[in-house]
Design a protein around this motif. Structure first.
Motif, PDB file in Angstrom:
ATOM      1  N   ASN A 161     -27.630   1.547 -15.636  1.00  0.00           N
ATOM      2  CA  ASN A 161     -26.718   1.818 -16.761  1.00  0.00           C
ATOM      3  C   ASN A 161     -27.040   0.979 -17.994  1.00  0.00           C
ATOM      4  OD1 ASN A 161     -25.361   3.631 -15.253  1.00  0.00           O
ATOM      5  ND2 ASN A 161     -23.561   2.355 -14.881  1.00  0.00           N
ATOM      6  N   HIS A 162     -27.936  -0.012 -17.855  1.00  0.00           N
ATOM      7  CA  HIS A 162     -28.288  -0.831 -19.023  1.00  0.00           C
ATOM      8  C   HIS A 162     -29.266  -0.071 -19.905  1.00  0.00           C
ATOM      9  CE1 HIS A 162     -26.257  -4.343 -17.541  1.00  0.00           C
ATOM     10  NE2 HIS A 162     -26.756  -4.085 -16.365  1.00  0.00           N
ATOM     11  N   ARG A 163     -29.434  -0.576 -21.101  1.00  0.00           N
ATOM     12  CA  ARG A 163     -30.384   0.052 -22.016  1.00  0.00           C
ATOM     13  C   ARG A 163     -31.230  -1.031 -22.665  1.00  0.00           C
ATOM     14  NH1 ARG A 163     -29.167   3.549 -19.233  1.00  0.00           N
ATOM     15  NH2 ARG A 163     -28.207   5.560 -19.711  1.00  0.00           N
ATOM     16  N   CYS A 164     -31.874  -1.870 -21.846  1.00  0.00           N
ATOM     17  CA  CYS A 164     -32.711  -2.935 -22.390  1.00  0.00           C
ATOM     18  C   CYS A 164     -33.755  -2.266 -23.287  1.00  0.00           C
ATOM     19  CB  CYS A 164     -33.385  -3.717 -21.268  1.00  0.00           C
ATOM     20  SG  CYS A 164     -32.176  -4.426 -20.130  1.00  0.00           S
ATOM     21  N   SER A 165     -33.939  -2.832 -24.481  1.00  0.00           N
ATOM     22  CA  SER A 165     -34.682  -2.072 -25.486  1.00  0.00           C
ATOM     23  C   SER A 165     -36.170  -1.950 -25.165  1.00  0.00           C
ATOM     24  CB  SER A 165     -34.482  -2.701 -26.873  1.00  0.00           C
ATOM     25  OG  SER A 165     -34.915  -4.039 -26.871  1.00  0.00           O
ATOM     26  N   PHE A 166     -36.687  -2.790 -24.233  1.00  0.00           N
ATOM     27  CA  PHE A 166     -38.123  -2.716 -23.917  1.00  0.00           C
ATOM     28  C   PHE A 166     -38.394  -1.792 -22.731  1.00  0.00           C
ATOM     29  CE2 PHE A 166     -36.117  -6.394 -21.933  1.00  0.00           C
ATOM     30  CZ  PHE A 166     -36.347  -6.123 -20.592  1.00  0.00           C
ATOM     31  N   CYS A 167     -37.340  -1.194 -22.169  1.00  0.00           N
ATOM     32  CA  CYS A 167     -37.482  -0.540 -20.862  1.00  0.00           C
ATOM     33  C   CYS A 167     -37.186   0.954 -20.953  1.00  0.00           C
ATOM     34  CB  CYS A 167     -36.517  -1.217 -19.892  1.00  0.00           C
ATOM     35  SG  CYS A 167     -36.496  -0.465 -18.261  1.00  0.00           S
ATOM     36  N   ILE A 168     -37.973   1.756 -20.251  1.00  0.00           N
ATOM     37  CA  ILE A 168     -37.714   3.203 -20.271  1.00  0.00           C
ATOM     38  C   ILE A 168     -37.243   3.717 -18.910  1.00  0.00           C
ATOM     39  CG2 ILE A 168     -39.295   3.797 -22.173  1.00  0.00           C
ATOM     40  CD1 ILE A 168     -41.346   4.587 -19.955  1.00  0.00           C
ATOM     41  N   ILE A 169     -36.932   2.770 -18.013  1.00  0.00           N
ATOM     42  CA  ILE A 169     -36.486   3.183 -16.664  1.00  0.00           C
ATOM     43  C   ILE A 169     -35.283   4.138 -16.739  1.00  0.00           C
ATOM     44  CG2 ILE A 169     -35.431   2.315 -14.523  1.00  0.00           C
ATOM     45  CD1 ILE A 169     -38.190   1.371 -14.334  1.00  0.00           C
ATOM     46  N   PRO A 170     -34.239   3.810 -17.542  1.00  0.00           N
ATOM     47  CA  PRO A 170     -33.096   4.735 -17.550  1.00  0.00           C
ATOM     48  C   PRO A 170     -33.493   6.153 -17.983  1.00  0.00           C
ATOM     49  CG  PRO A 170     -32.468   2.638 -18.501  1.00  0.00           C
ATOM     50  CD  PRO A 170     -33.962   2.598 -18.341  1.00  0.00           C
ATOM     51  N   SER A 171     -34.471   6.275 -18.907  1.00  0.00           N
ATOM     52  CA  SER A 171     -34.843   7.636 -19.296  1.00  0.00           C
ATOM     53  C   SER A 171     -35.708   8.295 -18.223  1.00  0.00           C
ATOM     54  CB  SER A 171     -35.525   7.656 -20.666  1.00  0.00           C
ATOM     55  OG  SER A 171     -36.757   6.996 -20.579  1.00  0.00           O
ATOM     56  N   SER A 216     -33.589  -2.224  -6.022  1.00  0.00           N
ATOM     57  CA  SER A 216     -32.972  -1.179  -6.838  1.00  0.00           C
ATOM     58  C   SER A 216     -33.389  -1.544  -8.266  1.00  0.00           C
ATOM     59  CB  SER A 216     -31.457  -1.230  -6.722  1.00  0.00           C
ATOM     60  OG  SER A 216     -30.992  -2.394  -7.361  1.00  0.00           O
ATOM     61  N   GLN A 217     -32.974  -0.795  -9.266  1.00  0.00           N
ATOM     62  CA  GLN A 217     -33.268  -1.232 -10.639  1.00  0.00           C
ATOM     63  C   GLN A 217     -32.333  -2.364 -11.018  1.00  0.00           C
ATOM     64  OE1 GLN A 217     -35.833   0.140 -11.702  1.00  0.00           O
ATOM     65  NE2 GLN A 217     -35.863   1.996 -10.466  1.00  0.00           N
ATOM     66  N   ASP A 218     -31.112  -2.335 -10.476  1.00  0.00           N
ATOM     67  CA  ASP A 218     -30.070  -3.279 -10.877  1.00  0.00           C
ATOM     68  C   ASP A 218     -29.181  -3.532  -9.661  1.00  0.00           C
ATOM     69  OD1 ASP A 218     -28.072  -4.696 -12.022  1.00  0.00           O
ATOM     70  OD2 ASP A 218     -27.383  -3.138 -13.380  1.00  0.00           O
ATOM     71  N   VAL A 252     -31.655  -8.919  -9.327  1.00  0.00           N
ATOM     72  CA  VAL A 252     -30.220  -9.153  -9.463  1.00  0.00           C
ATOM     73  C   VAL A 252     -29.927  -9.497 -10.931  1.00  0.00           C
ATOM     74  CG1 VAL A 252     -28.297 -10.545  -8.649  1.00  0.00           C
ATOM     75  CG2 VAL A 252     -30.116  -9.933  -7.081  1.00  0.00           C
ATOM     76  N   TYR A 253     -29.433  -8.538 -11.669  1.00  0.00           N
ATOM     77  CA  TYR A 253     -29.083  -8.728 -13.083  1.00  0.00           C
ATOM     78  C   TYR A 253     -27.965  -9.770 -13.148  1.00  0.00           C
ATOM     79  CZ  TYR A 253     -28.141  -6.919 -17.830  1.00  0.00           C
ATOM     80  OH  TYR A 253     -27.986  -6.762 -19.179  1.00  0.00           O
ATOM     81  N   PRO A 254     -28.025 -10.725 -14.106  1.00  0.00           N
ATOM     82  CA  PRO A 254     -27.100 -11.866 -14.017  1.00  0.00           C
ATOM     83  C   PRO A 254     -25.636 -11.594 -14.400  1.00  0.00           C
ATOM     84  CG  PRO A 254     -28.505 -12.067 -15.962  1.00  0.00           C
ATOM     85  CD  PRO A 254     -28.985 -10.849 -15.222  1.00  0.00           C
TER      86      PRO A 254
HETATM   87  S1  SF4 Z   1     -34.069  -1.201 -15.310  1.00  0.00           S
HETATM   88 FE1  SF4 Z   1     -33.845  -3.399 -15.747  1.00  0.00          FE
HETATM   89  S2  SF4 Z   1     -34.977  -3.744 -17.650  1.00  0.00           S
HETATM   90 FE2  SF4 Z   1     -34.625  -1.499 -17.460  1.00  0.00          FE
HETATM   91  S3  SF4 Z   1     -32.737  -1.062 -18.569  1.00  0.00           S
HETATM   92 FE3  SF4 Z   1     -32.142  -1.451 -16.441  1.00  0.00          FE
HETATM   93  S4  SF4 Z   1     -31.690  -3.677 -16.382  1.00  0.00           S
HETATM   94 FE4  SF4 Z   1     -32.844  -3.297 -18.245  1.00  0.00          FE
END
Ligand code: SF4
Length: 439
Positions: A148-158, A190-192, A235-237
């Motif tokens: 559910n995060h949208r870290c700006s360097f990451c395209i995993i959610p898309s 997992s991703q998160d 483990v996202y903090p």
């Molecule tokens: S997969 Fe990780 S790096 Fe990518 S948006 Fe989610 S928390 Fe951020």
């Protein structure tokens, strides 16, 4: 018509999460009576499970597809890169089908369409724990998909969509089957990982006759009852992570926390769209160590993110010197096609990125060595990975497979093998590994 079962070749690329997808597809193929073969030439068709996380991974995936086409000719592509079908077809117009990440049904449909299953599947040949690509004594346990995060360097959610947690009963059932089949270490991925259950509103399920909430703490406690190690990755903090530390102190799960922190400067973290409170992070780390003194902390960082100033970088160095993490991975920022960060101003020149990476690694190497030196004299339980003629290769609670170091025990041992637990005393160290003797 021949009675020989149809034969599938399989190539798995990318991270442990993708490996779990591969295991699931392979298990399904085997359940339907397909034979899995190791050589392209023997296969009737090849499935390539790709990674598209960074540009280098995209290239590697495209190369792997090309190799399979050259050697076999009949190729189905799945995995993260599958979301870029145009790119795959532009490079390799011959591919039979392209499906996306964790699209098990779509991959199986494509396989059925191009290579129908035999009429007599040997379902009884399938091991209860499914097919695994790791050694028999450890296994990755995927608890959710997407993020559910949208870290700006990451395209995993898309690529993989929003968070989608697996039901608690399903995860625990899989863990039990794995342990029954000889697995001695479960690696939760997992991703998160800390968001587990959020999408299900932490619903209560009845598992084994008991009401259990779908959340990481509960899952960790339940896994802790199994006769195997449980190690938590990615483990996202979130603040809720603090509640896991007492479980580590109690010995229910391994005292090991893999928390990707990425940076310490507030302004960089804001542009990364990550939680920005490094002072609080230091306090939390101190508190974690008070509650569980033996805890091993692993993290990853990115240097040279767009707009990172010398002052930002100094803050990061101050942070790692203060936090004294045990295991650290650091990467020079590299843009990923489709990531929001690509639109940020002030890119850091490549030579400066590499210079910062080297300065970071130099400081961290010394810290990691110091942390390992602090282990000398300590007794610990280790899990044997491999037996060599004159030594054993093992891992302790602080060593995840593939990414961390090893514990090396000299001497010829006949009575132990991979998957055994052994008690040792640490006698020495080098940059990554510990040396130990049996107790
Ligand atoms: S997969 Fe990780 S790096 Fe990518 S948006 Fe989610 S928390 Fe951020």
């Amino acid at each position: 018509m021949s009675d020989a079962p149809p034969r599938v070749g399989f190539v798995s690329l990318g991270c442990p999460k993708n490996l779990v997808d591969s295991e699931r597809i392979l298990t399904q193929l085997r359940a339907e009576g397909y034979d899995l073969v190791a050589r392209y030439e023997e296969a009737d068709l090849v499935v390539v499970n790709t990674c598209g996380f960074i540009d280098a991974a995209v290239e590697e995936s495209l190369e792997a597809i090309g190799e399979a086409i050259d050697a076999n000719g009949r190729v189905i592509v799945t995995g993260c890169l599958g979301s870029r079908e145009d790119e795959i077809r532009a490079a390799h117009p011959q591919v039979l089908a392209v499906t996306g990440a964790h699209a098990y049904e779509a991959v199986m449909e494509a396989v059925h369409a191009h290579l129908p299953p035999s009429s007599d599947p040997h379902r009884d040949l399938l091991p209860a724990q499914g097919i695994r690509l790791t050694p028999p004594h450890y296994a990755y346990l995927k608890i959710s998909e997407g993020c559910n995060h949208r870290c700006s360097f990451c395209i995993i959610p898309s690529l993989r969509g929003d968070l989608h947690s697996r039901p608690l009963g399903e995860v625990l059932g899989e863990a039990e089957r794995l342990v029954e089949s000889g697995v001695r270490e479960l690696l939760v991925v997992s991703q998160d990982t800390s968001a587990y259950g959020l999408d299900l509103k932490y619903r209560t399920d009845i598992v084994g006759g008991r009401p259990l909430e779908t959340r990481l703490e509960v899952l960790a406690r339940e896994l802790g009852r199994l006769p195997a190690w449980t190690r938590l990755h990615y483990v996202y903090p979130y603040p809720s992570v603090d509640r896991l530390i007492p479980l580590m102190a109690e010995g229910l799960i391994l005292p090991y926390l893999d928390v990707p922190l990425q940076h310490a400067s507030e302004s960089v973290l804001r542009r990364m769209k990550r939680p920005a409170a490094s002072e609080k992070m230091l306090q939390r780390i101190r508190r974690w160590r008070e509650i569980c003194p033996g805890i091993t902390l692993r993290s990853t960082f990115i240097v040279g993110f767009p707009g990172e100033t010398e002052d930002d970088f100094d803050q990061l160095l101050d942070f790692i010197q203060e936090a004294r993490l045990d295991r650290v991975g650091c990467f020079a920022y590299s843009p990923v096609e489709g990531a929001a960060a690509n639109a940020l101003p002030d890119p850091v020149p490549e030579s400066l990125k590499q210079d910062r990476l080297a300065r970071f690694m130099e400081i961290q190497a010394e810290i990691s060595r110091d942390r390992l030196a602090g282990q000398v004299g300590r007794e610990m339980t280790v899990l044997i990975d491999a037996v060599e003629p004159q030594r054993l290769l093992a891992r302790g609670p602080g060593d995840a497979p593939e990414v961390d170091g090893q514990v090396i025990i000299d001497g010829a041992w006949e009575e132990v093998g991979p998957g055994d637990f052994v008690q040792v005393r640490v006698t020495g160290y080098d940059e990554h590994d510990l040396f130990a003797e049996p107790v």
